[in-house]
Design a protein around this motif. Structure first.
Motif, PDB file in Angstrom:
ATOM      1  N   THR A  70     -63.759  60.619  81.409  1.00  0.00           N
ATOM      2  CA  THR A  70     -65.062  61.436  81.210  1.00  0.00           C
ATOM      3  C   THR A  70     -64.986  62.348  80.008  1.00  0.00           C
ATOM      4  O   THR A  70     -65.990  62.404  79.284  1.00  0.00           O
ATOM      5  CB  THR A  70     -65.695  62.022  82.390  1.00  0.00           C
ATOM      6  N   LEU A  71     -63.860  63.332  80.262  1.00  0.00           N
ATOM      7  CA  LEU A  71     -63.708  64.180  79.208  1.00  0.00           C
ATOM      8  C   LEU A  71     -63.653  63.395  77.935  1.00  0.00           C
ATOM      9  O   LEU A  71     -63.856  63.988  76.865  1.00  0.00           O
ATOM     10  CB  LEU A  71     -62.412  64.741  79.664  1.00  0.00           C
ATOM     11  N   GLN A  72     -62.906  62.654  77.843  1.00  0.00           N
ATOM     12  CA  GLN A  72     -62.509  61.958  76.472  1.00  0.00           C
ATOM     13  C   GLN A  72     -63.814  61.347  75.961  1.00  0.00           C
ATOM     14  O   GLN A  72     -64.129  61.402  74.655  1.00  0.00           O
ATOM     15  CB  GLN A  72     -61.663  60.737  76.555  1.00  0.00           C
ATOM     16  N   ARG A  73     -64.798  60.856  76.833  1.00  0.00           N
ATOM     17  CA  ARG A  73     -66.137  60.329  76.312  1.00  0.00           C
ATOM     18  C   ARG A  73     -66.905  61.279  75.938  1.00  0.00           C
ATOM     19  O   ARG A  73     -67.722  61.283  74.960  1.00  0.00           O
ATOM     20  CB  ARG A  73     -66.529  59.344  77.623  1.00  0.00           C
ATOM     21  N   TRP A  74     -66.993  62.496  76.668  1.00  0.00           N
ATOM     22  CA  TRP A  74     -67.494  63.526  76.002  1.00  0.00           C
ATOM     23  C   TRP A  74     -67.374  64.087  74.874  1.00  0.00           C
ATOM     24  O   TRP A  74     -68.025  64.434  73.840  1.00  0.00           O
ATOM     25  CB  TRP A  74     -67.628  64.820  77.105  1.00  0.00           C
ATOM     26  N   LEU A  75     -65.733  64.090  74.433  1.00  0.00           N
ATOM     27  CA  LEU A  75     -65.423  64.591  73.297  1.00  0.00           C
ATOM     28  C   LEU A  75     -65.669  63.610  72.134  1.00  0.00           C
ATOM     29  O   LEU A  75     -65.987  64.134  71.143  1.00  0.00           O
ATOM     30  CB  LEU A  75     -63.913  64.707  73.412  1.00  0.00           C
ATOM     31  N   SER A  76     -65.533  62.496  72.642  1.00  0.00           N
ATOM     32  CA  SER A  76     -65.989  61.253  71.200  1.00  0.00           C
ATOM     33  C   SER A  76     -67.267  61.205  70.949  1.00  0.00           C
ATOM     34  O   SER A  76     -67.796  61.193  70.131  1.00  0.00           O
ATOM     35  CB  SER A  76     -65.485  60.064  71.984  1.00  0.00           C
ATOM     36  N   HIS A  77     -68.486  61.636  72.232  1.00  0.00           N
ATOM     37  CA  HIS A  77     -69.708  61.703  71.782  1.00  0.00           C
ATOM     38  C   HIS A  77     -69.992  63.055  70.903  1.00  0.00           C
ATOM     39  O   HIS A  77     -70.800  62.890  70.011  1.00  0.00           O
ATOM     40  CB  HIS A  77     -70.291  61.929  73.310  1.00  0.00           C
ATOM     41  N   THR A  78     -69.424  64.147  71.034  1.00  0.00           N
ATOM     42  CA  THR A  78     -69.438  65.180  70.333  1.00  0.00           C
ATOM     43  C   THR A  78     -69.101  64.699  68.688  1.00  0.00           C
ATOM     44  O   THR A  78     -69.373  65.383  67.963  1.00  0.00           O
ATOM     45  CB  THR A  78     -68.738  66.489  70.837  1.00  0.00           C
TER      46      THR A  78
ATOM     47  N   GLN B  23     -71.541  62.809  66.630  1.00  0.00           N
ATOM     48  CA  GLN B  23     -72.975  63.634  66.086  1.00  0.00           C
ATOM     49  C   GLN B  23     -72.640  64.286  65.008  1.00  0.00           C
ATOM     50  O   GLN B  23     -71.599  64.734  64.502  1.00  0.00           O
ATOM     51  CB  GLN B  23     -73.396  64.399  67.287  1.00  0.00           C
TER      52      GLN B  23
END
Length: 105
Positions: free
Chosen positions: A94-102, A105
């Motif tokens: 989940t942390l990695q997904r959040w970072l990849s999402h940021t 953008q």
């Protein structure tokens, strides 16, 4: 002690380490040496059969995700990354997904 200077240019007296560019230039490479030599691709059969601890895998993945997101980890971030790496795989994903999402953008 007396130093005899062969050339009396203004640069000689300002910069004692100044060099004549013609004297310091590299000689031209031979035609066969001018080519770039790439390394051969890795051979999967020569890989080491060592398993990496999941915590270490999380740590490496978190470092990569932070760097990709434009947040290169600093040495003082090591304790926080160690604590985050100890969390379960689902939280780490989940942390990695959040970072990849940021990063996208």
């Amino acid at each position: 002690m007396t130093i005899a200077l062969e050339r009396h240019t203004p640069q000689t007296f300002v910069d004692p380490y100044a060099a004549d560019p013609a004297e310091t230039a590299w000689p031209p490479a031979a035609a066969e040496q001018d080519m770039d030599h790439l390394l051969p691709p890795p051979n999967p059969s020569e890989r080491l059969s060592i398993l990496i601890d999941p915590r270490d895998q999380h740590r490496l993945a978190l470092h990569a995700a932070l760097t990709t997101a434009g947040i290169p980890p600093r040495p003082e971030d090591r304790d926080a990354i160690d604590q985050l790496s100890a969390l379960p795989s689902t939280i780490n994903t989940t942390l990695q997904r959040w970072l990849s999402h940021t990063a996208s953008q």
